[in-house]
Design an enzyme around this catalytic site. Structure first.
Site, PDB file in Angstrom:
ATOM      1  N   HIS A  76       0.912  -1.175   0.056  1.00  0.00           N
ATOM      2  CA  HIS A  76       0.090  -0.369  -0.182  1.00  0.00           C
ATOM      3  C   HIS A  76       0.708   0.977   0.379  1.00  0.00           C
ATOM      4  O   HIS A  76       1.972   1.484   1.035  1.00  0.00           O
ATOM      5  CB  HIS A  76      -0.984   0.217   1.152  1.00  0.00           C
ATOM      6  N   TYR A 203      -9.087   6.187   7.810  1.00  0.00           N
ATOM      7  CA  TYR A 203      -9.189   6.071   9.178  1.00  0.00           C
ATOM      8  C   TYR A 203     -10.105   7.720   9.556  1.00  0.00           C
ATOM      9  O   TYR A 203      -9.717   8.493   8.492  1.00  0.00           O
ATOM     10  CB  TYR A 203      -7.782   6.658   9.593  1.00  0.00           C
ATOM     11  N   PRO A 293      -3.688   0.804  19.291  1.00  0.00           N
ATOM     12  CA  PRO A 293      -3.817   1.000  17.506  1.00  0.00           C
ATOM     13  C   PRO A 293      -3.732   1.616  16.814  1.00  0.00           C
ATOM     14  O   PRO A 293      -3.094   0.649  15.631  1.00  0.00           O
ATOM     15  CB  PRO A 293      -5.090  -0.867  17.856  1.00  0.00           C
ATOM     16  N   LYS A 297       1.209   0.228  15.034  1.00  0.00           N
ATOM     17  CA  LYS A 297       3.424  -0.197  16.063  1.00  0.00           C
ATOM     18  C   LYS A 297       3.120  -1.299  16.771  1.00  0.00           C
ATOM     19  O   LYS A 297       4.468  -1.765  16.863  1.00  0.00           O
ATOM     20  CB  LYS A 297       3.634   0.951  16.877  1.00  0.00           C
ATOM     21  N   TYR A 383       4.930   6.952   9.793  1.00  0.00           N
ATOM     22  CA  TYR A 383       3.890   5.685   9.997  1.00  0.00           C
ATOM     23  C   TYR A 383       3.951   4.707   8.946  1.00  0.00           C
ATOM     24  O   TYR A 383       4.046   2.706  10.113  1.00  0.00           O
ATOM     25  CB  TYR A 383       2.158   6.124   8.963  1.00  0.00           C
TER      26      TYR A 383
HETATM   27  P1  FAD Z   1       2.613 -12.352  20.836  1.00  0.00           P
HETATM   28  O1  FAD Z   1       2.324 -12.219  19.825  1.00  0.00           O
HETATM   29  O2  FAD Z   1       1.565 -11.931  22.445  1.00  0.00           O
HETATM   30  O3  FAD Z   1       3.219 -13.633  21.499  1.00  0.00           O
HETATM   31  C1  FAD Z   1       3.497 -14.055  22.659  1.00  0.00           C
HETATM   32  C2  FAD Z   1       3.257 -15.200  22.837  1.00  0.00           C
HETATM   33  O4  FAD Z   1       3.854 -15.378  24.018  1.00  0.00           O
HETATM   34  C3  FAD Z   1       2.077 -15.750  22.630  1.00  0.00           C
HETATM   35  O5  FAD Z   1       1.850 -16.750  22.236  1.00  0.00           O
HETATM   36  C4  FAD Z   1       1.579 -16.647  24.613  1.00  0.00           C
HETATM   37  O6  FAD Z   1       0.720 -17.681  24.202  1.00  0.00           O
HETATM   38  C5  FAD Z   1       3.032 -16.765  24.555  1.00  0.00           C
HETATM   39  N1  FAD Z   1       2.995 -17.250  26.327  1.00  0.00           N
HETATM   40  C6  FAD Z   1       2.729 -16.030  27.150  1.00  0.00           C
HETATM   41  N2  FAD Z   1       2.749 -16.400  28.429  1.00  0.00           N
HETATM   42  C7  FAD Z   1       3.608 -17.455  28.312  1.00  0.00           C
HETATM   43  C8  FAD Z   1       4.284 -18.522  28.990  1.00  0.00           C
HETATM   44  N3  FAD Z   1       4.064 -18.421  30.376  1.00  0.00           N
HETATM   45  N4  FAD Z   1       5.016 -19.402  28.834  1.00  0.00           N
HETATM   46  C9  FAD Z   1       5.100 -19.465  27.350  1.00  0.00           C
HETATM   47  N5  FAD Z   1       4.035 -18.875  26.312  1.00  0.00           N
HETATM   48  C10 FAD Z   1       4.105 -17.909  26.572  1.00  0.00           C
HETATM   49  N6  FAD Z   1       0.480  -4.543  15.274  1.00  0.00           N
HETATM   50  C11 FAD Z   1       0.994  -3.777  14.808  1.00  0.00           C
HETATM   51  O7  FAD Z   1       1.929  -3.627  14.056  1.00  0.00           O
HETATM   52  N7  FAD Z   1       0.279  -3.078  13.498  1.00  0.00           N
HETATM   53  C12 FAD Z   1      -1.357  -3.804  13.403  1.00  0.00           C
HETATM   54  O8  FAD Z   1      -2.433  -3.056  13.096  1.00  0.00           O
HETATM   55  C13 FAD Z   1      -1.447  -4.375  14.775  1.00  0.00           C
HETATM   56  N8  FAD Z   1      -3.211  -3.939  15.223  1.00  0.00           N
HETATM   57  C14 FAD Z   1      -3.771  -4.994  16.244  1.00  0.00           C
HETATM   58  C15 FAD Z   1      -4.785  -5.183  16.685  1.00  0.00           C
HETATM   59  C16 FAD Z   1      -5.669  -5.952  17.691  1.00  0.00           C
HETATM   60  C17 FAD Z   1      -6.888  -6.560  17.507  1.00  0.00           C
HETATM   61  C18 FAD Z   1      -4.967  -5.963  18.571  1.00  0.00           C
HETATM   62  C19 FAD Z   1      -4.900  -6.841  19.799  1.00  0.00           C
HETATM   63  C20 FAD Z   1      -3.231  -5.537  18.258  1.00  0.00           C
HETATM   64  C21 FAD Z   1      -3.304  -5.356  17.114  1.00  0.00           C
HETATM   65  N9  FAD Z   1      -1.027  -4.742  17.404  1.00  0.00           N
HETATM   66  C22 FAD Z   1      -1.204  -4.731  16.076  1.00  0.00           C
HETATM   67  C23 FAD Z   1      -0.514  -5.535  17.983  1.00  0.00           C
HETATM   68  C24 FAD Z   1       0.126  -6.379  17.758  1.00  0.00           C
HETATM   69  O9  FAD Z   1      -0.436  -7.670  17.751  1.00  0.00           O
HETATM   70  C25 FAD Z   1       1.075  -6.970  19.251  1.00  0.00           C
HETATM   71  O10 FAD Z   1       2.356  -5.983  19.689  1.00  0.00           O
HETATM   72  C26 FAD Z   1       2.332  -7.779  18.759  1.00  0.00           C
HETATM   73  O11 FAD Z   1       1.587  -9.680  19.081  1.00  0.00           O
HETATM   74  C27 FAD Z   1       3.841  -8.122  19.821  1.00  0.00           C
HETATM   75  O12 FAD Z   1       4.152  -9.214  19.548  1.00  0.00           O
HETATM   76  P2  FAD Z   1       4.698  -9.895  20.758  1.00  0.00           P
HETATM   77  O13 FAD Z   1       6.016 -11.545  19.986  1.00  0.00           O
HETATM   78  O14 FAD Z   1       5.638  -9.481  21.845  1.00  0.00           O
HETATM   79  O15 FAD Z   1       3.818 -10.967  21.605  1.00  0.00           O
HETATM   80  C1  DHB Z   2      -5.024  -2.430  11.141  1.00  0.00           C
HETATM   81  C2  DHB Z   2      -5.184  -2.229  13.026  1.00  0.00           C
HETATM   82  C3  DHB Z   2      -4.527  -1.311  13.424  1.00  0.00           C
HETATM   83  O1  DHB Z   2      -4.176  -1.468  14.457  1.00  0.00           O
HETATM   84  C4  DHB Z   2      -4.339  -0.176  12.244  1.00  0.00           C
HETATM   85  O2  DHB Z   2      -4.052   0.757  13.270  1.00  0.00           O
HETATM   86  C5  DHB Z   2      -4.251  -0.538  10.778  1.00  0.00           C
HETATM   87  C6  DHB Z   2      -4.962  -1.857  10.734  1.00  0.00           C
HETATM   88  C7  DHB Z   2      -5.895  -3.986  10.378  1.00  0.00           C
HETATM   89  O3  DHB Z   2      -5.928  -4.927  12.258  1.00  0.00           O
HETATM   90  O4  DHB Z   2      -5.574  -4.455  10.018  1.00  0.00           O
END
Ligand code: FAD
Ligand code: DHB
Length: 397
Positions: A76, A203, A293, A297, A383
């Site tokens: 995009h 947005y 969100p 980021k 962004y």
């Molecule tokens: P996680 O993905 O949470 O992974 C952590 C892992 O650790 C999990 O699999 C969990 O099961 C495991 N775990 C936890 N505790 C234990 C334990 N005690 N023992 C063993 N394993 C364990 N980010 C963006 O950049 N762009 C977006 O568009 C965006 N949109 C989002 C929309 C939504 C609805 C949500 C909820 C989040 C969004 N995010 C977005 C944020 C992004 O998803 C998170 O920042 C990302 O998942 C972080 O990755 P991580 O590897 O740190 O943690």
């Molecule tokens: C999505 C989530 C976000 O937080 C964002 O800023 C843009 C896109 C998504 O889930 O597609």
């Protein structure tokens, strides 16, 4: 499974990327993940990020994790801001030195990374929940519970807490301070089998509240509505969601209802945990910091942390240098606070504010963003990730 050099707790984007990078350098690594492989890859509760910064896309491709995203993701070159019945485009390449974004679901990327890591002989123990850590200043021990409910112990030279926002490992850092902010809103999110509202993300700022129109593919829409943090999802039947989405688009586009695959509520909050390390334990990703969100980021900061820690571990194992590990918190603090700042800014700019004075200021600011080249450039650079993964893309070129 008794001993390893690096034990990674959590198979999210942060843990999987770090494990892959270490494994391909021949540094032994074991990943412990509390959930099953099927849950990570297919559960609707794990539908998360959809937007990758250009830096994240480049890093994934450069380190051999880009096959799926290149085949099934979408470039995009901008986003739209919708306000007062008009669409305003932010053109990324012209504003951000050629940078743009890549649309590919985090859950798909996690699936790709698990497959690749296992194919290459990497070790992930699914349904192994870490329940405790010990001896973090000397020879770390990781206590876990197996799928059969038995307890076991793994010894490692380093432990990486990549266990997400409900992190248990974070609790093992003495003197850790959580710098926190809560927001007076949440997002009601849906995934639906229908065409997205537009070919790029919209947005939308509307007096009824913010709405975001995103996607996973040309036939899969991902949309969000600003709601109260204590909103009752039962009060949102499908018809009401579609009607509200269309109202908040303000006539600039239309969404066509389609079957809902998921519906969820995500309250907004932010925190940064400092320090991100103690002895031989290091935090990465959501375990150390969470953003609201709106700026997309979260996953990108997790990727930036993983690359930063990989670099420090690589310098330790290849050159005997400890300075990178000692500075892990300082190194990550740079991109983490840039990400927090932009997420705070974009959230405040686009969400309807309960305080009428702040709401007046917000609309004044939004009008400036829509008309000022300098502010559009600021938005585009942040962004697309100039100050976050943008710091790390050069490593493998
Ligand atoms: P996680 O993905 O949470 O992974 C952590 C892992 O650790 C999990 O699999 C969990 O099961 C495991 N775990 C936890 N505790 C234990 C334990 N005690 N023992 C063993 N394993 C364990 N980010 C963006 O950049 N762009 C977006 O568009 C965006 N949109 C989002 C929309 C939504 C609805 C949500 C909820 C989040 C969004 N995010 C977005 C944020 C992004 O998803 C998170 O920042 C990302 O998942 C972080 O990755 P991580 O590897 O740190 O943690
Ligand atoms: C999505 C989530 C976000 O937080 C964002 O800023 C843009 C896109 C998504 O889930 O597609």
């Amino acid at each position: 499974m008794k001993k390893t050099r690096v034990a990674v707790i959590g198979a999210g984007p942060a843990g999987l990327l770090l494990a892959h990078l270490l494994h391909r350098e021949g540094i032994s690594v074991v990943v412990l993940e509390a959930k099953s492989r099927a849950y990570l890859e297919t559960s609707p509760h794990r539908i998360r990020a959809g937007v990758m910064e250009w830096g994240t896309r480049e890093i994934m491709v450069q380190v051999g994790l880009g096959e799926g995203l290149l085949r099934n993701g979408y470039e995009h070159r901008g986003i739209y801001l919708a306000y007062a019945g008009e669409l305003h485009r932010i053109d990324f390449p012209s504003l951000a030195q050629g940078w743009r974004i890549w649309v590919y679901g985090q859950q798909y990327q996690v699936r790709d990374m698990i497959a690749r890591f296992l194919e290459e002989g990497g070790k992930i123990f699914f349904e192994y929940e870490v329940v405790g850590l010990a001896d973090l200043e000397t020879t770390p021990k990781i206590r876990f519970r197996t799928p059969e409910g038995e307890e076991g112990e793994l010894e490692a030279e380093f432990v990486v807490g990549a266990d997400g926002s409900h992190s248990r490992t974070r609790g093992f850092i003495p003197g850790l301070v959580l710098k926190e902010k809560t927001y007076p809103f949440a997002w009601l999110g849906i995934l639906a089998e229908t065409a997205p509202a537009a070919e790029e993300l919209i947005y939308a700022s509307h007096p009824r509240g913010f709405a975001l129109f995103s996607m996973r593919s040309p036939t899969l829409a991902r949309n969000y509505l600003q709601v109260r943090p204590d909103e009752n999802l039962d009060e949102w039947p499908e018809e009401r969601i579609w009607e509200e989405l269309n109202l908040r688009l303000g006539g600039v586009a239309q969404v066509k209802p389609g079957p809902l695959l998921e519906k969820s509520l995500t309250p907004h909050r932010a925190y940064v945990a400092e320090p991100m390390q103690h002895g031989r334990l290091f935090l990465v990703g959501d375990a150390a910091h969470v953003v609201p969100p709106t700026g997309a980021k979260g996953m990108n900061l997790a990727v930036a942390d993983a690359v930063a820690l990989f670099q420090a571990l690589w310098a330790f194992y290849r050159k005997g240098a400890e300075s990178g590990l000692k500075r892990h918190t300082e190194t990550c603090r740079e991109h983490v606070w840039q990400g927090e700042f932009f997420s705070y800014w974009m959230t405040s700019l686009l969400h309807t504010q309960p305080d009428p004075f702040i709401e007046g200021l917000r609309q004044a600011e939004l009008k400036q963003v829509l008309t000022s080249e300098a502010l559009k450039r600021f938005l585009a650079e942040n962004y697309t990730g100039r100050h976050t993964t943008g710091r790390w893309v050069g490593l493998w070129t």
